[in-house]
Design an enzyme around this catalytic site. Structure first.
Site, PDB file in Angstrom:
ATOM      1  CG  ASP A   1      -1.878  -1.126   1.283  1.00  0.00           C
ATOM      2  OD1 ASP A   1      -2.199  -1.665   0.216  1.00  0.00           O
ATOM      3  OD2 ASP A   1      -2.301  -1.478   2.399  1.00  0.00           O
TER       4      ASP A   1
HETATM    5  N1  URA Z   1      -1.278  -5.851   4.087  1.00  0.00           N
HETATM    6  C1  URA Z   1      -1.756  -4.582   4.029  1.00  0.00           C
HETATM    7  O1  URA Z   1      -2.780  -4.273   4.615  1.00  0.00           O
HETATM    8  N2  URA Z   1      -1.074  -3.678   3.301  1.00  0.00           N
HETATM    9  C2  URA Z   1       0.073  -3.955   2.663  1.00  0.00           C
HETATM   10  O2  URA Z   1       0.649  -3.075   2.041  1.00  0.00           O
HETATM   11  C3  URA Z   1       0.568  -5.262   2.739  1.00  0.00           C
HETATM   12  C4  URA Z   1      -0.134  -6.195   3.452  1.00  0.00           C
END
Ligand code: URA
Length: 265
Positions: A106
């Site tokens: 993310d």
């Molecule tokens: N889980 C999440 O919520 N975000 C990420 O970036 C990776 C795993």
């Protein structure tokens, strides 16, 4: 094994010897030999077994490049974007044009991201059948307890279409005094500032899936919020602690081989 046939200027630019414009000029000026012969045509076709000498140095060809990047917050996992900074921007202008990130973090998540131009590697690594561990360090708003750990172990029901597979949760500690610096990507964070009152848990979690927002959604399903998330391991590849955020290094041959095996050393 298929052979790559390519232009001489592309061969040298793939090997990071300069920009295409610079290299065309260098080749025309006579700086390059192919198999012992001076070649001044940038479009001369070569393959990866040809012996290329550039400015008196031998340039062996590597078809594939593999890197680990320590991704900072505020950067998107994409190859290009008109408005936002992407993880490939850290690799600079001279980077190979076929590099791309393996999987996705993310925008506000930090830590280990693999980047390669080996499309097969992406595929082999992301295949769910591989069950490759992804380990994250996270800070959670409030107290994470043994009951949460047991729920992770059983597999958390997230919503009608996603029940997470059993995952390992390790509770590393709890602090009553949360700091502003406990939050990721402060500028863009949607994290609840209630952690400033509830305190902060530090945990590690190991999953083998890679669903969209997986870790955040698993905690959310238990009524808890992730306020900082960092990936620290993929299979046998551990994020190099000497890598500053926004920097990268090549994977060693041993690291690539170990991941290719089955994700474990
Ligand atoms: N889980 C999440 O919520 N975000 C990420 O970036 C990776 C795993």
């Amino acid at each position: 094994d298929e052979e790559d046939i390519m232009r001489l200027d592309k061969f040298l630019s793939d090997m990071n010897m300069g920009t295409r414009t610079e290299l065309k000029r260098d080749i025309r000026e006579g700086a390059v030999q192919v198999n012992g012969e001076k070649i001044t045509d940038p479009g001369f076709m070569v393959n990866e077994n040809d012996e290329i000498i550039f400015a008196f140095l031998s340039v062996p060809y590597f078809r594939y490049e593999y890197y680990m990047l320590n991704k900072p917050a505020g950067v998107i996992t994409a190859t290009e974007d008109r408005y936002q900074k992407t993880v490939l921007d850290f690799f600079g202008e001279r980077r190979r044009k076929d590099l791309s990130p393996v999987g996705r973090l993310d925008k506000d998540t930090v830590g280990l991201l693999l980047v390669t131009n080996d499309g097969g590697f992406h595929h082999r690594l992301l295949s769910p059948k591989k069950h490759i561990d992804k380990e994250y360090y996270a800070r959670i708003d409030g107290r994470v307890d043994e009951a949460d750990r047991e729920k992770f172990e059983k597999g958390i029901y997230v919503d009608e279409i996603f029940t997470a597979l059993p995952a390992k949760l390790m509770i590393d500690g709890y602090r009553e005094n949360a700091l502003e610096s406990d939050f990721m990507d402060l500028a863009n964070s949607r994290a609840p500032k209630s952690a400033l009152e509830n305190g902060v848990s530090e945990i590690r979690v190991v999953v083998q899936e890679g669903k969209f927002h997986q870790i955040k959604r698993m905690f959310h399903a238990l009524g808890k919020e992730v306020i900082y998330l960092k990936r620290i391991r993929i299979g046998s590849i551990v994020l190099d602690p000497t890598l500053e955020e926004g920097t990268y290094r090549r994977l060693t041959a041993g690291e690539v081989a170990a991941l290719e095996k089955n994700g474990h050393m």
